[in-house]
Design an enzyme around this catalytic site. Structure first.
Site, PDB file in Angstrom:
ATOM      1  N   GLY A  79       0.811  -1.204   0.000  1.00 42.20           N
ATOM      2  CA  GLY A  79       0.000   0.000   0.000  1.00 42.20           C
ATOM      3  C   GLY A  79       0.848   1.259   0.000  1.00 42.20           C
ATOM      4  O   GLY A  79       1.951   1.277   0.563  1.00 42.20           O
ATOM      5  N   GLY A 128      -0.593  -4.864   0.444  1.00 42.87           N
ATOM      6  CA  GLY A 128      -1.774  -4.521  -0.336  1.00 42.87           C
ATOM      7  C   GLY A 128      -1.896  -5.281  -1.633  1.00 42.87           C
ATOM      8  O   GLY A 128      -3.011  -5.483  -2.145  1.00 42.87           O
ATOM      9  N   GLU A 151       4.566  -6.843   7.245  1.00 48.61           N
ATOM     10  CA  GLU A 151       4.104  -5.682   8.009  1.00 48.61           C
ATOM     11  C   GLU A 151       4.698  -5.545   9.403  1.00 48.61           C
ATOM     12  O   GLU A 151       4.800  -4.423   9.922  1.00 48.61           O
ATOM     13  CB  GLU A 151       2.561  -5.712   8.124  1.00 48.61           C
ATOM     14  CG  GLU A 151       1.820  -5.383   6.856  1.00 48.61           C
ATOM     15  CD  GLU A 151       1.745  -6.536   5.875  1.00 48.61           C
ATOM     16  OE1 GLU A 151       1.220  -6.345   4.770  1.00 48.61           O
ATOM     17  OE2 GLU A 151       2.221  -7.658   6.206  1.00 48.61           O
ATOM     18  N   ASP A 159      -2.564  -7.318   7.244  1.00 45.03           N
ATOM     19  CA  ASP A 159      -3.973  -6.970   7.097  1.00 45.03           C
ATOM     20  C   ASP A 159      -4.446  -7.337   5.693  1.00 45.03           C
ATOM     21  O   ASP A 159      -3.976  -8.307   5.133  1.00 45.03           O
ATOM     22  CB  ASP A 159      -4.201  -5.490   7.436  1.00 45.03           C
ATOM     23  CG  ASP A 159      -3.462  -4.548   6.505  1.00 45.03           C
ATOM     24  OD1 ASP A 159      -2.442  -4.950   5.906  1.00 45.03           O
ATOM     25  OD2 ASP A 159      -3.902  -3.389   6.370  1.00 45.03           O
TER      26      ASP A 159
END
Length: 350
Positions: A79, A128, A151, A159
């Site tokens: 992301g 992402g 992450e 996530d």
């Protein structure tokens, strides 16, 4: 090929867009178009993907969706969190919450899409990027594919539905991959359940063309998968009850490589990741895992190591994060506690 009408997508979908959405014969086509930034996923790109999927869901001309990426280095390396970082640093935590919420709705839409979704994932597929390609119904990898959920190294948690994928990996692969952020080549990605088929990348252009022409996913003919060294690793230490006990087991086993990685990642992120992966094993639907992930990420810019991790790894690039967030059981529980009115309302996102 016909471009999607502008009325069917956010204003960000213009010529030379960073996320190209168009119809190509019997296929809806989504193409990451930021190769200079390793196709990092921005909030606007999330909105383009979601708008296109909603527009094509009941479109009789679209038999399937193909997701691919420009450039050779990455499908999507993660992301684009620079804006979230800047806002959080200034005390504005709303921007991050809005980005993560919209992203997770899009992730769930891909996972539950009523038409086949075919993802061609070359190069880096991280964070992402896993949230887009990893939930497709047909996930194709090639020689250059490198998949990871790294992450914990930036003070975040896996996530975008990462906890769901990790929870369904065989044995203790989920804990290992989530805590260490280890990269998987194509064979390991298939072994761990992050991909389905290996197809040599030289064959991809012709396959995409045939899919668009016919709308028939039965044309995907996988080749023998490369070796999966992950399947030969002894990951029993990652079955211990806590991060401290995992560390002790790794010390007893003399696994210095894993210990070194755990030692440089955020203690809070490690503890929360372990809890998330194990909780997701009891989930019946990816939306349960995404809702739990949002509880952490909605609080991340204010109450975790996230801002410091982004500073050290992405902004200043000194690779020397100074972790300070409380990693005790009470704070981990607070980070994963329900958000009340801030919880994801899946009925409103249909």
């Amino acid at each position: 090929m016909t471009e999607m009408p502008e009325a069917e997508m956010p204003r960000s979908e213009m010529p030379r867009s960073e996320m190209i959405a168009r119809k190509d014969r019997r296929a809806g086509r989504l193409t990451f178009n930021r190769p200079q930034a390793l196709n990092a996923l921005s909030h606007e790109m999330v909105q383009v993907i979601d708008a296109a999927l909603r527009a094509w869901r009941d479109d009789p001309e679209v038999a399937l969706v193909v997701i691919d990426a420009a450039g050779e280095r990455a499908f999507c390396a993660g992301g684009d969190i620079a804006a979230v970082y800047r806002a959080g640093l200034a005390g504005d935590h709303r921007l991050g919450r809005a980005f993560f919420r919209d992203e997770y709705v899009m992730n769930a839409r891909i996972a539950g899409y009523p038409k086949p979704v075919v993802a061609f994932m070359q190069g880096f597929v991280m964070g992402g990027g896993v949230g887009v390609g990893g939930h497709a119904s047909h996930r194709i990898v090639g020689e250059t594919t490198q998949v990871a959920m790294p992450e914990t190294g930036i003070g975040m948690i896996p996530d975008v539905g990462g906890s769901w994928l990790l929870a369904h990996a065989p044995g203790r692969c989920g804990e290992y991959l989530g805590l260490t952020g280890a990269r998987m080549g194509p064979g390991d990605a298939i072994f761990a359940g992050f991909a389905d088929s290996f197809v040599p990348e030289a064959d991809w252009p012709a396959l995409k063309d045939r899919l668009a022409e016919t709308g028939d996913v039965n044309l995907i003919l996988p080749h023998p998968a490369p070796e999966a060294p992950l399947g030969d690793r002894d990951l029993s230490a990652f079955g211990a009850a806590s991060v401290a006990e995992i560390t002790a087991a790794l010390q007893a086993a003399g696994d210095e490589a894993a210990l070194k990685v755990l030692g440089r990642n955020s203690p809070l992120s490690l503890a929360a990741t372990l809890a998330l992966v194990r909780a997701a094993r009891g989930d019946r639907d990816i939306r349960e895992s995404l809702s739990r992930e949002l509880r952490f990420t909605a609080r991340a810019t204010a109450e975790s190591d996230f801002l410091e991790g982004v500073r050290a790894q992405i902004i200043d690039k000194d690779r020397n994060p100074r972790w300070s967030a409380d990693a005790g059981p009470a704070h981990v529980a607070a980070m994963l506690a329900p958000l009340g009115e801030g919880e994801l309302n899946w009925e409103d996102s249909e």
